[in-house]
Design an enzyme around this catalytic site. Structure first.
Site, PDB file in Angstrom:
ATOM      1  N   HIS A 170     -12.700  -0.030   3.654  1.00  0.00           N
ATOM      2  CA  HIS A 170     -11.416  -0.337   3.847  1.00  0.00           C
ATOM      3  C   HIS A 170     -10.539   0.283   5.108  1.00  0.00           C
ATOM      4  CE1 HIS A 170      -7.218  -0.807   1.625  1.00  0.00           C
ATOM      5  NE2 HIS A 170      -7.035  -0.913   3.018  1.00  0.00           N
ATOM      6  N   TYR A 176     -11.100  18.106  20.112  1.00  0.00           N
ATOM      7  CA  TYR A 176     -10.085  17.308  19.745  1.00  0.00           C
ATOM      8  C   TYR A 176      -9.971  16.866  18.123  1.00  0.00           C
ATOM      9  CZ  TYR A 176     -10.295  18.105  24.444  1.00  0.00           C
ATOM     10  OH  TYR A 176     -10.466  18.649  25.824  1.00  0.00           O
ATOM     11  N   GLU A 188       0.961  -1.256  -0.010  1.00  0.00           N
ATOM     12  CA  GLU A 188       0.064  -0.051  -0.104  1.00  0.00           C
ATOM     13  C   GLU A 188       0.698   1.191  -0.047  1.00  0.00           C
ATOM     14  OE1 GLU A 188      -2.652  -0.964   3.351  1.00  0.00           O
ATOM     15  OE2 GLU A 188      -4.162  -1.378   1.736  1.00  0.00           O
ATOM     16  N   HIS A 242      -6.951  -0.196   9.469  1.00  0.00           N
ATOM     17  CA  HIS A 242      -8.345  -1.011   9.286  1.00  0.00           C
ATOM     18  C   HIS A 242      -8.820  -0.896  10.426  1.00  0.00           C
ATOM     19  CE1 HIS A 242      -6.170  -3.368   5.903  1.00  0.00           C
ATOM     20  NE2 HIS A 242      -5.994  -2.012   5.598  1.00  0.00           N
ATOM     21  N   HIS A 248      -2.036   4.565   7.926  1.00  0.00           N
ATOM     22  CA  HIS A 248      -3.177   3.986   7.337  1.00  0.00           C
ATOM     23  C   HIS A 248      -3.591   2.669   8.190  1.00  0.00           C
ATOM     24  CE1 HIS A 248      -5.819   1.688   4.977  1.00  0.00           C
ATOM     25  NE2 HIS A 248      -4.985   0.846   4.664  1.00  0.00           N
TER      26      HIS A 248
HETATM   27 ZN   LIG Z   1      -5.162  -1.236   4.052  1.00  0.00          ZN
END
Ligand SMILES: [Zn+2]
Length: 210
Positions: free
Chosen positions: A160, A119, A73, A94, A92
């Protein structure tokens, strides 16, 4: 910070995110901008068990020059870091609640989480674009991510997970954590008469802390 210090911090923060359930298995990846290139978590690595000397290194043209092979990725990170010269790192994940919001939101939506807390506004900002679903690893999403990153420090990939940037590695991790907690709050309060911050309150926060 030196590259060695950043590698050690990446190991520490990855383990912390993993221990608290922000990533499971080999999901999630993190990149850091260096003066001479980028650090990137390796492909199929668990954020819980990173090794400082095996973290991938890429040169300024994103060619792999050291450590293990980078995450598949990597293009997501390239899309954000080239669109946002002020960003020093990208996280990144999940993570469950942010991913849930990314399953509920309509692609093209720009504020799928209301500004419930200061925040969230301070760490994530005013907009959180939703990128339409792409198959994992599909490099075709790079253009969409790059375009969205020009106007937002964080975004959700539909079905995702979140992609979050920050000025530094710590800032990016804090923003990813804040996004996850805000997604959790938003889902807890769904259908209830919660009062989000007003536009004036959001403007005040961004003027004061932005
Ligand atoms: Zn991912």
């Amino acid at each position: 910070m030196t590259e060695t210090e950043l590698r050690e911090l990446l190991v520490e923060l990855g383990a912390s995110l993993f221990a608290r359930g922000y990533s499971v298995g080999s999901a999630g990846n993190i990149s850091v901008r260096l003066p001479d290139g980028y650090l990137m978590t390796p492909t199929n690595s668990s954020l819980g068990r990173l090794q400082a000397d095996r973290i991938s290194k890429l040169d300024l043209d994103w060619r792999h020059i050291g450590g293990d092979k980078p995450s598949k990725e990597v293009f997501m990170h390239r899309a954000v870091l080239t669109a946002r010269p002020e960003a020093g790192a990208v996280v990144h994940l999940h993570s469950t609640y942010a991913t849930a919001i990314g399953c509920l939101a309509a692609p093209g939506e720009t504020a799928p989480i209301p500004p419930l807390t200061p925040y969230f506004v301070m760490r994530v900002g005013r907009s959180l674009p939703v990128i339409r679903y792409y198959r994992p690893g599909d490099a075709a999403m790079e253009g969409d991510i790059h375009a969205a990153a020009k106007g937002a420090s964080a975004m959700l990939l539909a079905n995702h997970g979140p992609v979050v940037s920050g000025k530094s590695l710590v800032d990016a991790v804090y923003a990813a954590e804040e996004l996850e907690e805000s997604a959790k709050l938003a889902l807890m309060l769904r259908g209830q008469p919660a009062r989000p911050l007003t536009g004036t309150e959001v403007d005040d926060l961004l003027q004061t802390f932005g």
